[in-house]
Design an enzyme around this catalytic site. Structure first.
Site, PDB file in Angstrom:
ATOM      1  N   ASP B  33       0.878  -1.165   0.000  1.00 31.19           N
ATOM      2  CA  ASP B  33       0.000   0.000   0.000  1.00 31.19           C
ATOM      3  C   ASP B  33       0.916   1.216   0.000  1.00 31.19           C
ATOM      4  OD1 ASP B  33      -1.671   2.115   0.517  1.00 31.19           O
ATOM      5  OD2 ASP B  33      -2.391   1.386   2.459  1.00 31.19           O
ATOM      6  N   LYS B  95       2.919  11.290  -3.527  1.00 31.15           N
ATOM      7  CA  LYS B  95       1.846  10.618  -4.271  1.00 31.15           C
ATOM      8  C   LYS B  95       0.868  11.621  -4.889  1.00 31.15           C
ATOM      9  CE  LYS B  95      -1.648   7.013  -3.496  1.00 31.15           C
ATOM     10  NZ  LYS B  95      -2.181   6.124  -2.451  1.00 31.15           N
ATOM     11  N   GLU B 194      -7.315   0.565  -4.344  1.00 34.16           N
ATOM     12  CA  GLU B 194      -7.296   0.508  -2.878  1.00 34.16           C
ATOM     13  C   GLU B 194      -8.624   0.057  -2.251  1.00 34.16           C
ATOM     14  OE1 GLU B 194      -5.694   4.357  -2.053  1.00 34.16           O
ATOM     15  OE2 GLU B 194      -3.733   3.768  -2.809  1.00 34.16           O
ATOM     16  N   ASP B 216     -13.251   5.341   1.253  1.00 33.57           N
ATOM     17  CA  ASP B 216     -11.797   5.325   1.450  1.00 33.57           C
ATOM     18  C   ASP B 216     -11.241   6.746   1.395  1.00 33.57           C
ATOM     19  OD1 ASP B 216      -9.061   5.008   1.383  1.00 33.57           O
ATOM     20  OD2 ASP B 216      -9.037   3.572  -0.279  1.00 33.57           O
TER      21      ASP B 216
END
Lengths: 183, 631
Positions: B33, B95, B194, B216
Site C-alpha cells: 500500500d 503521491k 485501494e 476510502d
C-alpha cells in the site's frame, strides 16, 4: 470475427433471459478466463486471457442491459440499420410535436410562464417515452429471434422498430425542451 | 476479437509486462500500500495475511524521504522526524504529484511545503539542493525500503509485488506508480485499486454476500466503490472519487485557521516560505491527532498558544467532507442502486478514525459504518490477498474491477468520442476504424483522452500517437483498425492494423506525464551508478578520518621518540607522514588507503619502543596510533 454476446454464453438469441443464471455463468467463466489466473504465465497466455476476458465482459455488459440486449438482437437479424429508414414515420406523435413548437414561441415571449409549461411538457413526454419502452420490451419478448424472418416475426419487429422511432423522437423533444430552459 | 495481429503498445510506454516465470512458482509476492502519508507492506502465509514490520519494527512507514548532507537519504519515521526541522531536505506527499502536470496540482500548490519545478508537459518535480526529483523517483525510494523490509523479514529476495493505487487514479497516475515499482527493482504483477483491496480483506474476514460501499479517505485521495460480494467474487459495480481530496486537506484547513489566529496577534505576520508552511502543517496535524482522544487541544505555535476544540475542528473539516458527497451519489447511481440497498459501509484510511468523519458517513448512508478492521492496514492486507490469488494459492476469490474514467478519442471539432465508458469492467477492449483524408496520406495522428466532459479540451490528454506506415492510397480507402485494450491494471494499451492492404502499423507514442521505458532504464542504470559513487564517497570519508588519526598520533609521538630512533628511520617516517598529508588533499581513495597503510607499517618499530617505554606489555605489533590512543 468476434462472436455475438449470446454465443459467448452459449445462449440462444432471445430477449427473455434468466438474469440470475446469466450472472452465475458470468462469474463461472470469469473464474476461468480472468488474467489473474495467468499472472505469472508467459506474455502470450496473458494476452490471450486479456482478449477472452474482455470479450466476456463486453458480452455480459450487453446481455444484462435490456436496451443493449435488444440492439444486439436487432443487429444480428440485420434490422438495426432500418432505424434510419422512412419505416415507422407515421408513429411520430404530431400532437406533442405541435405542443413543443407552441412552447418554443411562448418561451421567446415570456420565459417565466414558459418555464412552468416546459416542465409539465417534459413530464408528459417522459411518461409517453416510458410507455414506449414497456411496449418495446413486451414486443421484444414475443419475438422468436432465432427465426426472425418469418412473416409473423417480421410484423412484430416492424411494430417494435416504429415504437423505437417514436421513443427516440420523444427523447429528442424532451432534450430540446430542456434547452428552452427550466428555471 | 481473435484476429488480433497488431502488437500492443502501452500509452505512454512505461514498464513491461510481467516477466516470464514458472507458473505457480514459490517466489513470494508481496502486497504494497503506497500511501500519501504512510506506506505498508504485507504478505499472506498459509492463507493468513499479515503486515511486515519496518526497520523500526512498525507497521506504518511514513511516506517521507529526507536527504542528508552527504547525499544519502532516510525513509519513514527517521525522515518524518526531520520534516519540521529541515523542510528543505524533506519530501512528503509525493503521491499527490505522481503522474501530474502543473495544471493538475494548481489547486493544492500553495499548501505544499515543497519546492516544486513545474512544467505543463511533464511530471512536476521536487527540488532538493539543486537536484530535481520526479515523484516517481521519490516513490521508488519508499518502495525500495518496503522491499528491503520484506526481504529482511522473509529472509529471501523479493521481486514480485501487487501495488495499490486509488481507484480514481487515471492512466498517467497508474503508469507512474508502475514505473516507480520498476525503478525500485520490483516486478509489479498488478496495480490494484485501494477500495477493492480493502474489500478483499473484509471479505476474507467475514465471508459474506451483499452490496458493500467502501468509503476510502486517505491522506491525499478519496475513493468510493460499490461492490457486490457473492461467493468469493468481488464485483465492483461502480467507482468514483477525487484524487485531490484527503486527510492532508483537513490539515491544510486547520493550518489556514491557525494562520488566521496568529494574524489576530500580529496582522503583519507572513507565513509563506517552506519553513513556516511546514511548521503550520505540523501544528495542524498534531492538533487534529490529539483531538481524536481529547475534546480540546492546545499547543504553542510561533510563540502563541493556540486552542482548538473538537467542535471547531468539525466545522473546519465540514467543507472538505462535503466534497465526498457528489462522488458518492454518482457511484451509487452508476451502480443502479439506492443507499438503502447497501448492506454494509466499510471505512478505509487514517482520517476515518476521526469521530466526526464517522458521524458524517453515518448520516450520509443512514447506517453506522463498519470499522472492525484497522483502517490504515486493511488496504495492504488486501493487496497481500490479491498477491496470494496471483500466486495461484487462492482459487476461491476473484476480483472483477472497473475502469474509473471514460476513455475516448478526439473527433472533428474537438468533441470527445467515448470508446470505453467509465465503470466498464476490465479487461475491456474497444475497436475503432480510422481512415485517411488526403490522397497518399501515410500517417494518421490520434489523440486519446480520459474524462467525463463532452469536449476533449476539458478532459485529460493521455497520449498522442501516430499511426505510420499506411500505404499511399486514395483518400478514405485505407482502413486502420485501432484496438484499445484496458488491462486488469486499468492501464490502456493500443494496437493497430491496416485492414485494406494488411500492412502492419507502427504506433509512435508520446508520453504525456510519465516516463518512457528508456527513461526508466536510464534511471535504473544511473541509480546503480549513483549507489556505487555514494558508497565510494562514504569509504573515502572513512579512510581520510582514519588517516588523520594515524597522522596526528605519529606527529605527536615522533618528537618524543626521535632520540631513540635511527635518524634514517625518523626521516623515513617523516616522508611517509608527508605522503599521508598530501593524500588528504585529493579525493583518491586508493592513494589515501595506500599512504596510511605505508605509515602504519613504517611506525611499527616506533610503536614497540613506545610500548616498552610505557611498560605496557601484550600490545606488540600494534600501530603507533593504537598505543597513543591508550596512553
Amino acid at each position: 470475427m468476434s462472436s455475438s454476446a449470446f454465443e459467448v454464453f452459449n445462449l440462444k438469441a432471445s430477449f427473455k433471459l434468466d438474469e440470475r443464471a446469466l450472472e452465475n455463468a458470468y462469474y463461472e467463466k470469469s473464474r476461468e478466463l480472468h488474467p489473474d489466473r495467468v499472472a505469472r504465465g508467459d506474455k502470450s497466455a496473458l494476452l490471450k486471457s486479456q482478449e477472452k476476458s474482455a470479450e466476456l465482459n463486453r458480452a455480459y455488459q450487453t446481455l444484462r442491459d435490456p436496451e443493449q440486449r435488444l440492439e444486439a438482437l436487432l443487429r444480428m437479424s440485420g434490422r438495426l440499420k432500418d432505424e434510419k429508414s422512412e419505416e415507422g414515420r407515421e408513429a411520430i406523435p404530431m400532437d406533442l410535436a405541435e405542443e413543443f413548437f407552441g412552447l418554443q414561441e411562448a418561451a421567446t415571449e415570456d420565459p417565466a410562464i414558459a418555464s412552468k409549461k416546459v416542465r409539465a411538457f417534459i413530464d408528459t413526454v417522459a411518461r409517453s417515452a416510458g410507455a414506449d419502452t414497456a411496449a418495446i420490451r413486451e414486443l421484444a419478448a414475443r419475438i422468436d429471434w432465432e427465426s426472425a424472418s418469418t412473416p409473423e416475426n417480421e410484423a412484430l419487429i416492424g411494430e417494435l422498430l416504429s415504437r423505437r422511432k417514436r421513443r427516440a423522437y420523444l427523447l429528442s423533444l424532451a432534450d430540446n425542451a430542456r434547452k428552452l430552459g427550466v428555471a | 476479437m481473435s484476429d488480433q495481429s497488431g502488437t500492443f503498445k502501452e500509452l505512454p510506454v512505461i514498464g513491461s509486462g510481467p516477466d516470464v516465470r514458472n507458473a505457480g512458482g514459490q517466489d513470494p509476492i508481496i502486497g504494497i500500500d503506497l500511501g500519501t502519508t504512510n506506506s505498508l507492506v504485507a504478505i499472506v502465509e498459509n492463507g493468513v495475511p499479515r503486515i511486515i514490520p519496518s526497520r523500526e519494527g512498525k507497521n506504518l512507514v511514513p511516506s517521507v524521504v529526507h536527504f542528508n548532507a552527504d547525499g544519502s537519504h532516510e525513509i519513514g519515521d527517521a525522515a518524518k522526524g526531520l520534516r519540521a526541522r529541515d523542510p528543505k531536505h524533506t519530501v512528503y506527499s509525493a503521491k499527490r504529484l505522481l503522474g501530474r502536470g502543473a495544471a493538475d496540482i494548481a489547486p493544492i500548490r500553495h499548501l505544499l511545503a515543497l519546492d516544486l519545478e513545474e512544467s505543463s508537459t511533464s511530471n512536476v518535480k521536487i527540488r532538493v539542493e539543486g537536484r530535481a526529483y520526479t515523484p516517481i523517483e521519490i516513490s521508488a525510494m519508499i518502495l525500495r525500503e518496503l522491499k528491503a523490509s520484506a526481504e529482511r523479514d522473509l529472509g529471501r529476495p523479493v521481486e514480485d509485488a501487487v501495488v495499490t493505487v486509488p481507484a480514481y487514479f487515471n492512466d498517467s497516475q497508474r503508469q507512474a506508480t508502475r514505473a516507480a515499482g520498476r525503478l525500485a527493482g520490483l516486478n509489479v504483477l498488478r496495480i490494484l485499486n485501494e477500495p477493492t483491496a480493502a474489500s478483499l480483506a473484509y471479505g476474507l474476514q467475514k465471508k459474506k454476500n451483499g452490496l458493500v460501499a467502501v468509503f476510502d479517505l486517505g491522506g491525499g485521495t478519496f475513493d468510493i466503490s460499490i461492490l457486490k460480494l457473492h461467493e468469493g467474487i468481488f464485483e465492483v459495480l461502480a467507482t468514483n472519487g477525487d484524487t485531490q481530496l484527503g486527510g492532508d486537506d483537513i490539515d491544510h484547513a486547520v493550518a489556514a485557521w491557525i494562520e488566521s489566529e496568529l494574524r489576530k496577534e500580529d496582522r503583519t505576520a507572513s507565513f509563506n516560505g517552506l519553513e513556516n508552511r511546514a511548521a503550520l502543517n505540523e501544528a495542524a496535524e498534531e492538533l487534529k491527532i490529539r483531538l481524536s482522544a481529547e475534546s480540546t487541544a492546545t499547543l504553542k505555535a510561533f510563540g502563541v498558544t493556540i486552542t482548538l476544540t473538537r467542535e471547531k475542528l468539525a466545522e473546519l473539516t465540514m467543507p472538505v467532507l462535503e466534497r465526498t458527497r457528489a462522488p458518492i451519489e454518482t457511484a451509487i447511481r452508476d451502480a443502479g442502486l439506492g443507499t438503502s440497498d447497501l448492506s454494509d459501509v466499510v471505512l478505509v484510511g487514517g482520517p476515518t478514525r476521526l469521530s466526526f468523519v464517522r458521524k458524517f458517513v453515518e448520516e450520509l448512508f443512514g447506517r453506522a459504518p463498519n470499522f472492525s478492521m484497522n483502517p490504515e492496514e486493511v488496504v495492504a492486507l488486501g493487496a497481500a490477498i490479491q498477491a496470494d490469488i496471483l500466486a495461484g494459492n487462492n482459487k476461491d476469490f476473484l476480483l472483477l474491477d472497473v475502469v474509473p474514467l471514460s476513455l475516448g478519442i478526439e473527433t472533428f471539432g474537438g468533441a470527445m468520442s467515448r470508446l470505453i465508458p467509465r465503470n466498464t469492467r476490465i479487461p475491456t477492449m474497444a475497436k475503432e476504424r480510422f481512415t485517411t483524408f488526403v490522397e497518399g496520406q501515410t500517417k494518421v495522428a490520434i489523440n486519446v483522452f480520459q474524462g467525463e466532459r463532452e469536449l476533449v479540451a476539458e478532459n485529460r490528454r493521455l497520449a498522442e500517437f501516430v499511426l505510420g506506415g499506411i500505404p499511399p492510397l486514395p483518400a478514405g480507402v485505407a482502413r486502420i483498425e485501432v484496438t484499445f485494450l484496458v488491462d486488469a491494471d486499468g492501464i490502456l494499451n493500443v494496437a493497430a492494423k491496416e485492414t485494406y492492404s494488411g500492412v502492419e502499423q507502427s504506433i509512435e507514442v508520446k508520453p504525456m506525464y510519465g516516463l518512457t521505458d528508456e527513461e526508466v532504464e536510464r534511471m535504473l542504470a544511473a541509480g546503480h551508478a549513483h549507489a556505487e559513487s555514494d558508497a565510494r564517497a562514504r569509504k573515502l570519508i572513512e579512510a581520510k578520518n582514519e588517516a588523520r588519526t594515524v597522522l596526528a598520533a605519529t606527529e605527536k609521538a615522533l618528537p618524543e621518540m626521535r632520540g631513540l630512533l635511527d635518524p634514517k628511520e625518523a626521516a623515513e617516517i617523516e616522508n611517509l607522514a608527508r605522503e599521508v598529508r598530501q593524500s588528504l588533499d585529493r579525493d583518491d581513495l586508493d592513494r589515501v588507503l595506500g599512504a596510511r597503510l605505508a605509515l602504519d607499517r613504517g611506525t611499527v618499530h616506533m610503536a614497540e619502543l613506545l610500548m616498552s617505554r610505557t611498560l605496557e606489555s601484550g600490545l606488540k605489533n600494534k600501530r603507533a596510533a593504537d598505543v597513543l590512543k591508550k596512553s
